[in-house]
Design a protein around this motif. Sequence first.
Motif, PDB file in Angstrom:
ATOM      1  N   THR A 160      17.450  -5.446  46.678  1.00 23.67           N
ATOM      2  CA  THR A 160      16.947  -6.747  47.111  1.00 23.67           C
ATOM      3  C   THR A 160      15.572  -6.726  47.749  1.00 23.67           C
ATOM      4  OG1 THR A 160      17.977  -6.610  49.305  1.00 23.67           O
ATOM      5  CG2 THR A 160      19.311  -7.562  47.509  1.00 23.67           C
ATOM      6  N   LEU A 195      13.503  -6.671  42.596  1.00 23.61           N
ATOM      7  CA  LEU A 195      13.597  -6.906  44.033  1.00 23.61           C
ATOM      8  C   LEU A 195      13.226  -8.358  44.341  1.00 23.61           C
ATOM      9  CD1 LEU A 195      11.809  -3.714  45.431  1.00 23.61           C
ATOM     10  CD2 LEU A 195      14.254  -4.061  45.025  1.00 23.61           C
ATOM     11  N   ARG A 196      13.960  -8.976  45.225  1.00 21.56           N
ATOM     12  CA  ARG A 196      13.651 -10.350  45.616  1.00 21.56           C
ATOM     13  C   ARG A 196      12.409 -10.399  46.496  1.00 21.56           C
ATOM     14  NH1 ARG A 196      15.491 -14.336  49.666  1.00 21.56           N
ATOM     15  NH2 ARG A 196      15.376 -16.351  48.637  1.00 21.56           N
TER      16      ARG A 196
END
Length: 147
Positions: free
Chosen positions: A68, A103-104
């Motif tokens: 994330t 990945l955010r």
Amino acid sequence: MDGTLRIDTSREALDRDMIHAFLAEQAYWSRGIPRETVERAIEGSLCFGGYLDGRQIAFARVVTDGATFGYLADVFVLPQYRGHGYAKALMAAVMAHPQLQGLRRFSLATSDAHTLYAGFGFTAPSRPQNLMEKLDPDIYTRQPGRP
């Protein structure tokens, strides 16, 4: 000096003496950092060494959960090797790494390399009012035992 930079993520290949010396003596963001702190940071990060003719000349590390978020830190090319595109090559390898896909949030802090990072999609925070930090900028240079 315009050879091809070889990028390796093996911690065993890292020149830890050179990394510590650069971070402790030359980097504006970590002056005075203890060797043991650098060692812990390396062990807790996905590290990228940049090698030219077998000698490490560049470094970057990413603190990540691999799902994330990621935080890019300690990116440098030794001064005598700058201006040859090695920072871009190092960043291209970082951005292409399989563990860092999807990945955010991928963040970093810089005082002087905005143009480099903008070329890889980094921008100022879209909602800086949502971000907070706890910063102790003198932690490496303060006398031991003093707050």
